[in-house]
Design a protein around this motif. Sequence first.
Motif, PDB file in Angstrom:
ATOM      1  N   ALA A 170      -4.316  -3.098  -2.335  1.00 12.84           N
ATOM      2  CA  ALA A 170      -3.139  -2.238  -2.393  1.00 12.84           C
ATOM      3  C   ALA A 170      -2.666  -1.959  -3.811  1.00 12.84           C
ATOM      4  CB  ALA A 170      -1.999  -2.861  -1.584  1.00 12.84           C
ATOM      5  N   HIS A 171      -3.381  -2.495  -4.816  1.00 11.92           N
ATOM      6  CA  HIS A 171      -2.960  -2.331  -6.207  1.00 11.92           C
ATOM      7  C   HIS A 171      -4.051  -1.630  -7.020  1.00 11.92           C
ATOM      8  CE1 HIS A 171      -0.069  -5.402  -4.950  1.00 11.92           C
ATOM      9  NE2 HIS A 171       0.688  -4.970  -5.939  1.00 11.92           N
ATOM     10  N   PRO A 172      -3.738  -0.480  -7.585  1.00 11.98           N
ATOM     11  CA  PRO A 172      -4.707   0.226  -8.432  1.00 11.98           C
ATOM     12  C   PRO A 172      -5.137  -0.638  -9.610  1.00 11.98           C
ATOM     13  CG  PRO A 172      -2.866   1.648  -7.882  1.00 11.98           C
ATOM     14  CD  PRO A 172      -2.490   0.283  -7.423  1.00 11.98           C
ATOM     15  N   GLY A 173      -6.375  -0.467 -10.002  1.00 10.80           N
ATOM     16  CA  GLY A 173      -6.877  -1.177 -11.176  1.00 10.80           C
ATOM     17  C   GLY A 173      -7.458  -2.540 -10.901  1.00 10.80           C
ATOM     18  N   THR A 174      -7.453  -2.984  -9.637  1.00 14.42           N
ATOM     19  CA  THR A 174      -7.969  -4.320  -9.328  1.00 14.42           C
ATOM     20  C   THR A 174      -9.477  -4.326  -9.109  1.00 14.42           C
ATOM     21  OG1 THR A 174      -7.601  -4.013  -6.956  1.00 14.42           O
ATOM     22  CG2 THR A 174      -5.801  -4.996  -8.246  1.00 14.42           C
ATOM     23  N   GLY A 175     -10.064  -3.157  -8.906  1.00 16.02           N
ATOM     24  CA  GLY A 175     -11.474  -3.090  -8.536  1.00 16.02           C
ATOM     25  C   GLY A 175     -11.678  -3.140  -7.038  1.00 16.02           C
ATOM     26  N   ALA A 176     -10.610  -3.505  -6.297  1.00 13.56           N
ATOM     27  CA  ALA A 176     -10.689  -3.551  -4.838  1.00 13.56           C
ATOM     28  C   ALA A 176      -9.748  -2.534  -4.196  1.00 13.56           C
ATOM     29  CB  ALA A 176     -10.334  -4.956  -4.343  1.00 13.56           C
ATOM     30  N   ALA A 226       3.968  11.480  24.272  1.00 17.11           N
ATOM     31  CA  ALA A 226       2.830  12.403  24.166  1.00 17.11           C
ATOM     32  C   ALA A 226       2.619  12.877  22.739  1.00 17.11           C
ATOM     33  CB  ALA A 226       3.053  13.609  25.082  1.00 17.11           C
ATOM     34  N   ARG A 227       3.538  12.545  21.846  1.00 11.65           N
ATOM     35  CA  ARG A 227       3.451  12.981  20.452  1.00 11.65           C
ATOM     36  C   ARG A 227       2.841  11.887  19.587  1.00 11.65           C
ATOM     37  NH1 ARG A 227       8.755  14.188  16.661  1.00 11.65           N
ATOM     38  NH2 ARG A 227       7.659  14.382  14.670  1.00 11.65           N
ATOM     39  N   ARG A 228       1.809  12.242  18.818  1.00 12.24           N
ATOM     40  CA  ARG A 228       1.199  11.294  17.890  1.00 12.24           C
ATOM     41  C   ARG A 228       2.087  11.108  16.651  1.00 12.24           C
ATOM     42  NH1 ARG A 228      -4.303  10.270  18.041  1.00 12.24           N
ATOM     43  NH2 ARG A 228      -4.401  10.355  15.769  1.00 12.24           N
ATOM     44  N   VAL A 229       1.962   9.948  16.042  1.00 17.39           N
ATOM     45  CA  VAL A 229       2.698   9.658  14.803  1.00 17.39           C
ATOM     46  C   VAL A 229       1.665   9.596  13.688  1.00 17.39           C
ATOM     47  CG1 VAL A 229       4.343   8.122  13.659  1.00 17.39           C
ATOM     48  CG2 VAL A 229       4.342   8.317  16.155  1.00 17.39           C
ATOM     49  N   ASP A 230       1.283  10.749  13.180  1.00 16.46           N
ATOM     50  CA  ASP A 230       0.170  10.814  12.232  1.00 16.46           C
ATOM     51  C   ASP A 230       0.551  10.401  10.806  1.00 16.46           C
ATOM     52  OD1 ASP A 230      -1.809  11.839  14.056  1.00 16.46           O
ATOM     53  OD2 ASP A 230      -0.764  13.762  13.984  1.00 16.46           O
ATOM     54  N   ASP A 231       1.810  10.465  10.489  1.00 18.97           N
ATOM     55  CA  ASP A 231       2.262  10.197   9.122  1.00 18.97           C
ATOM     56  C   ASP A 231       2.425   8.698   8.895  1.00 18.97           C
ATOM     57  OD1 ASP A 231       3.384  10.118   6.634  1.00 18.97           O
ATOM     58  OD2 ASP A 231       5.186  11.259   7.144  1.00 18.97           O
ATOM     59  N   PRO A 232       1.638   8.088   7.978  1.00 21.90           N
ATOM     60  CA  PRO A 232       1.774   6.645   7.736  1.00 21.90           C
ATOM     61  C   PRO A 232       3.122   6.274   7.134  1.00 21.90           C
ATOM     62  CG  PRO A 232       0.343   7.636   6.083  1.00 21.90           C
ATOM     63  CD  PRO A 232       0.594   8.681   7.126  1.00 21.90           C
ATOM     64  N   LEU A 233       3.832   7.257   6.575  1.00 25.67           N
ATOM     65  CA  LEU A 233       5.142   6.994   5.970  1.00 25.67           C
ATOM     66  C   LEU A 233       6.287   7.193   6.954  1.00 25.67           C
ATOM     67  CD1 LEU A 233       4.752   8.675   2.458  1.00 25.67           C
ATOM     68  CD2 LEU A 233       4.569   6.254   3.034  1.00 25.67           C
ATOM     69  N   ALA A 234       5.975   7.497   8.218  1.00 29.71           N
ATOM     70  CA  ALA A 234       7.031   7.738   9.200  1.00 29.71           C
ATOM     71  C   ALA A 234       7.957   6.525   9.293  1.00 29.71           C
ATOM     72  CB  ALA A 234       6.427   8.047  10.566  1.00 29.71           C
ATOM     73  N   GLY A 235       9.225   6.759   9.009  1.00 30.86           N
ATOM     74  CA  GLY A 235      10.204   5.686   9.076  1.00 30.86           C
ATOM     75  C   GLY A 235      10.342   4.878   7.810  1.00 30.86           C
ATOM     76  N   PHE A 236       9.547   5.174   6.793  1.00 33.50           N
ATOM     77  CA  PHE A 236       9.628   4.433   5.533  1.00 33.50           C
ATOM     78  C   PHE A 236      10.297   5.230   4.419  1.00 33.50           C
ATOM     79  CE2 PHE A 236       6.152   1.957   7.462  1.00 33.50           C
ATOM     80  CZ  PHE A 236       6.606   0.673   7.211  1.00 33.50           C
ATOM     81  N   ALA A 238       0.829  -1.205   0.000  1.00 27.87           N
ATOM     82  CA  ALA A 238       0.000   0.000   0.000  1.00 27.87           C
ATOM     83  C   ALA A 238       0.864   1.256   0.000  1.00 27.87           C
ATOM     84  CB  ALA A 238      -0.935  -0.008   1.207  1.00 27.87           C
ATOM     85  N   LEU A 239       1.876   1.280   0.877  1.00 28.49           N
ATOM     86  CA  LEU A 239       2.716   2.471   0.984  1.00 28.49           C
ATOM     87  C   LEU A 239       3.568   2.688  -0.249  1.00 28.49           C
ATOM     88  CD1 LEU A 239       3.879   2.329   4.715  1.00 28.49           C
ATOM     89  CD2 LEU A 239       2.045   3.697   3.699  1.00 28.49           C
ATOM     90  N   ALA A 240       3.833   1.627  -1.014  1.00 27.72           N
ATOM     91  CA  ALA A 240       4.602   1.789  -2.253  1.00 27.72           C
ATOM     92  C   ALA A 240       3.924   2.781  -3.183  1.00 27.72           C
ATOM     93  CB  ALA A 240       4.761   0.440  -2.957  1.00 27.72           C
ATOM     94  N   ASN A 241       2.599   2.832  -3.148  1.00 32.48           N
ATOM     95  CA  ASN A 241       1.872   3.781  -4.000  1.00 32.48           C
ATOM     96  C   ASN A 241       2.172   5.230  -3.649  1.00 32.48           C
ATOM     97  OD1 ASN A 241       0.075   1.892  -5.595  1.00 32.48           O
ATOM     98  ND2 ASN A 241      -0.475   1.287  -3.510  1.00 32.48           N
ATOM     99  N   LEU A 242       2.558   5.478  -2.390  1.00 30.97           N
ATOM    100  CA  LEU A 242       2.935   6.817  -1.955  1.00 30.97           C
ATOM    101  C   LEU A 242       4.438   7.034  -2.067  1.00 30.97           C
ATOM    102  CD1 LEU A 242       0.753   7.039   1.293  1.00 30.97           C
ATOM    103  CD2 LEU A 242       0.151   7.814  -0.996  1.00 30.97           C
ATOM    104  N   LEU A 243       5.208   6.045  -1.633  1.00 33.37           N
ATOM    105  CA  LEU A 243       6.660   6.191  -1.596  1.00 33.37           C
ATOM    106  C   LEU A 243       7.260   6.385  -2.984  1.00 33.37           C
ATOM    107  CD1 LEU A 243       7.411   3.417   1.035  1.00 33.37           C
ATOM    108  CD2 LEU A 243       7.987   5.829   1.303  1.00 33.37           C
TER     109      LEU A 243
END
Length: 299
Positions: free
Chosen positions: A159-165, A249-259, A126-131
């Motif tokens: 996680a793959h575009p074009g699959t319909g899912a 106390a700090r949220r980690v809002d970024d799904p790409l954090a560390g990637f 899934a993250l590959a689509n952003l990275l």
Amino acid sequence: MTTTQQGPFDHRMAVYGTDEAFVAAAVPFLCEGLGAPGEAAPVAVAAPGKLDLLRDTLEGEAKGVVLVPHTEWYTGSAANAVARSAGYLAEHAAPGGRVHLLMEPVWNGRAGRSARETTEWIRYEALANLLFAPMATTALCAYDTRVAGDAIVAAARRAHPGTGAYEDPVALTAELDSMPLPLPPADAETLAPPTGEALRSRASARGLQPADAELFTEAVLAAAAALGPVSRTLMWGEAPACVCELRTARRVDDPLAGFVPPNGAAPEPDQGLWFTRQVCAYVDVRDDASGAVVRLQYG
């Protein structure tokens, strides 16, 4: 079945259940790369037996394809796979990341050995689509139903575009991270404060060899530095599966954090969660109203 998407990063998925179907999907894809002007040599990362099939089918054209056993490419966690792919693109791809990559994870090995491990690899897909969104890379992810299984294939379609899912990567990763973590065991130790000396000592006491204890300590300290003030540190487990949990106390809002790969060939402790993800088998992040819990497992 093969699916495609439009855009700079062309992220495709091929699902098959026979060697013949694999060849039927893989060979046209690799030939497409061979015929693409200005591109680097296409790459096939697959099981050794499938590479033999490609050699036999492509014959003379096989010399123009880079063939890599998937046990040499997928050697660790999903974060390690991100690093390997990013490194290959930086070193070998044509400008803009132009290259065709056929990718088959080791689904009958680490990637498919548990529901948790499968979740890590679906997150990677899934993250590959952003990275890799800005890259003109064409990737074909190969799913052999004889080893991947229906549940893995169904999850991968999301996680793959074009699959319909296909689903938005941010929403999909948020769903994957919504599962509550198991409670720490009753014998979990509290480390206050989480100094390098304390972490190293407790990791060694839990069975990690000195070099591993040092690496795990650096990974924990890198995460703590990236996350901000840590209010609680717990450690439990026995080698090789030592676990450290940080409450911040700090949220980690970024799904790409560390990637997101930093500049530099090798991960360094000052690279925060990137270094931590490269070292640890699992990095679980759970945001809540009070901040975040980040759980690191070394082995």
